[in-house]
Design an enzyme around this catalytic site. Structure first.
Site, PDB file in Angstrom:
ATOM      1  N   VAL A  83       0.844  -1.201   0.000  1.00 32.76           N
ATOM      2  CA  VAL A  83       0.000   0.000   0.000  1.00 32.76           C
ATOM      3  C   VAL A  83       0.879   1.250   0.000  1.00 32.76           C
ATOM      4  O   VAL A  83       0.579   2.233  -0.682  1.00 32.76           O
ATOM      5  CB  VAL A  83      -0.962  -0.013   1.200  1.00 32.76           C
ATOM      6  CG1 VAL A  83      -1.762   1.284   1.261  1.00 32.76           C
ATOM      7  CG2 VAL A  83      -1.908  -1.207   1.098  1.00 32.76           C
ATOM      8  N   LYS A 119       8.373  -5.251  -8.921  1.00 32.68           N
ATOM      9  CA  LYS A 119       8.457  -6.233  -7.843  1.00 32.68           C
ATOM     10  C   LYS A 119       9.489  -7.268  -8.281  1.00 32.68           C
ATOM     11  O   LYS A 119       9.202  -8.136  -9.113  1.00 32.68           O
ATOM     12  CB  LYS A 119       7.093  -6.890  -7.620  1.00 32.68           C
ATOM     13  CG  LYS A 119       7.059  -7.907  -6.481  1.00 32.68           C
ATOM     14  CD  LYS A 119       7.030  -7.242  -5.123  1.00 32.68           C
ATOM     15  CE  LYS A 119       6.871  -8.282  -4.009  1.00 32.68           C
ATOM     16  NZ  LYS A 119       6.803  -7.663  -2.681  1.00 32.68           N
ATOM     17  N   GLU A 127       9.577  -2.431  -5.035  1.00 29.87           N
ATOM     18  CA  GLU A 127       9.073  -2.978  -3.765  1.00 29.87           C
ATOM     19  C   GLU A 127       9.792  -4.271  -3.415  1.00 29.87           C
ATOM     20  O   GLU A 127       9.818  -5.218  -4.209  1.00 29.87           O
ATOM     21  CB  GLU A 127       7.568  -3.251  -3.834  1.00 29.87           C
ATOM     22  CG  GLU A 127       7.038  -3.767  -2.498  1.00 29.87           C
ATOM     23  CD  GLU A 127       5.603  -4.253  -2.540  1.00 29.87           C
ATOM     24  OE1 GLU A 127       5.149  -4.823  -1.525  1.00 29.87           O
ATOM     25  OE2 GLU A 127       4.935  -4.083  -3.577  1.00 29.87           O
ATOM     26  N   GLY A 128      10.339  -4.328  -2.220  1.00 21.66           N
ATOM     27  CA  GLY A 128      11.015  -5.528  -1.758  1.00 21.66           C
ATOM     28  C   GLY A 128      10.043  -6.619  -1.354  1.00 21.66           C
ATOM     29  O   GLY A 128       8.827  -6.502  -1.498  1.00 21.66           O
ATOM     30  N   GLY A 172       2.844   1.930   7.970  1.00 20.31           N
ATOM     31  CA  GLY A 172       2.104   1.255   6.918  1.00 20.31           C
ATOM     32  C   GLY A 172       0.643   0.991   7.201  1.00 20.31           C
ATOM     33  O   GLY A 172      -0.126   0.763   6.272  1.00 20.31           O
TER      34      GLY A 172
END
Length: 230
Positions: free
Chosen positions: A20, A39, A112-113, A177
């Site tokens: 998010v 990703k 994004e990890g 988050g």
């Protein structure tokens, strides 16, 4: 050759709200140019696992272009999932090369990890920390750390920030988050203490449940979650 801005989104653990946060950052970046979300490794999307992939979630929430570089069946750490599946996955250096190419054609690349900063993304022990450090050798990289609101987050966040600094990477800031509608005492104190113990600003506070919003509502509301200089 001009390269776009690269934003690496990591978390203090799994399930802290990275996806998010990635979507909110991508939505903000899209206001000033082209954006793609990458990703490098996604796990847990094989037969029998019904969870939406992170890249799909970002696209659903924002409409931004996304790329998933490696997909694995079981919801495990990537190197473990690959070993159990009997497949070879690309090394971190290969992911870095692909991200560099994308940065030539987009104003912002948001990466994004998977899980936390030191989760192994390949069979050679390469991590998101290694990926960020590799990209930072020749590009300007911003690292955003997504953390929990609740008890334990100060320790986890300091450890993550310390690992980044040990590799010469100064994080841009923190994102909480998932912020509850009714925060308890620990959560309220942590919101004030996170910048104090890390020396980093809180860039955004994302409300719990934001990932369930429809795209129009997400895009309408997300500017209020991120502070102006993000």
């Amino acid at each position: 050759m001009t390269h776009g801005r690269i934003v690496v989104v990591t978390g203090t653990d799994t399930g802290v709200g990275k996806t998010v946060a990635t979507a909110a950052l991508a939505a903000r970046a899209r206001e000033s140019g082209s954006v793609i979300v990458v990703k490098p490794v996604q796990t847990g999307i094989g037969p029998g696992y019904d969870d939406e992939g992170d890249a799909d979630t970002v696209h659903r929430l924002t409409g931004c272009a996304v790329q998933e570089l490696t997909a694995l069946d079981e919801p495990l750490a990537p190197d473990t999932a690959a070993r159990r599946q009997g497949v070879t996955i690309p090394p971190v250096a290969e992911h870095a090369d692909r991200i560099r190419v994308l940065a030539e054609f987009h104003d912002t690349v948001v990466v994004e990890g998977a899980g936390g900063l030191l989760v192994r993304l390949d069979a050679d022990g390469g991590t998101l920390l290694d990926l960020a450090a590799e990209l930072a050798r020749d590009l300007v990289v911003e690292v955003v750390v997504v953390c929990r609101a609740g008890l334990g987050t100060l320790n986890h966040t300091e450890l993550t920030v310390g690992a980044l600094r040990a590799r010469g990477l100064e994080p841009t800031g923190l994102v909480i988050g998932s912020w509850p509608a009714e925060p308890d005492l620990a959560e309220s104190c942590n919101r004030a203490d996170l910048p104090r113990v890390t020396g980093l600003p809180v860039l955004a506070v994302l409300p719990a449940g934001a990932g369930r919003l429809e795209q129009e509502e997400f895009l309408s509301n997300s500017p209020d979650w991120l502070f102006p200089d993000v």
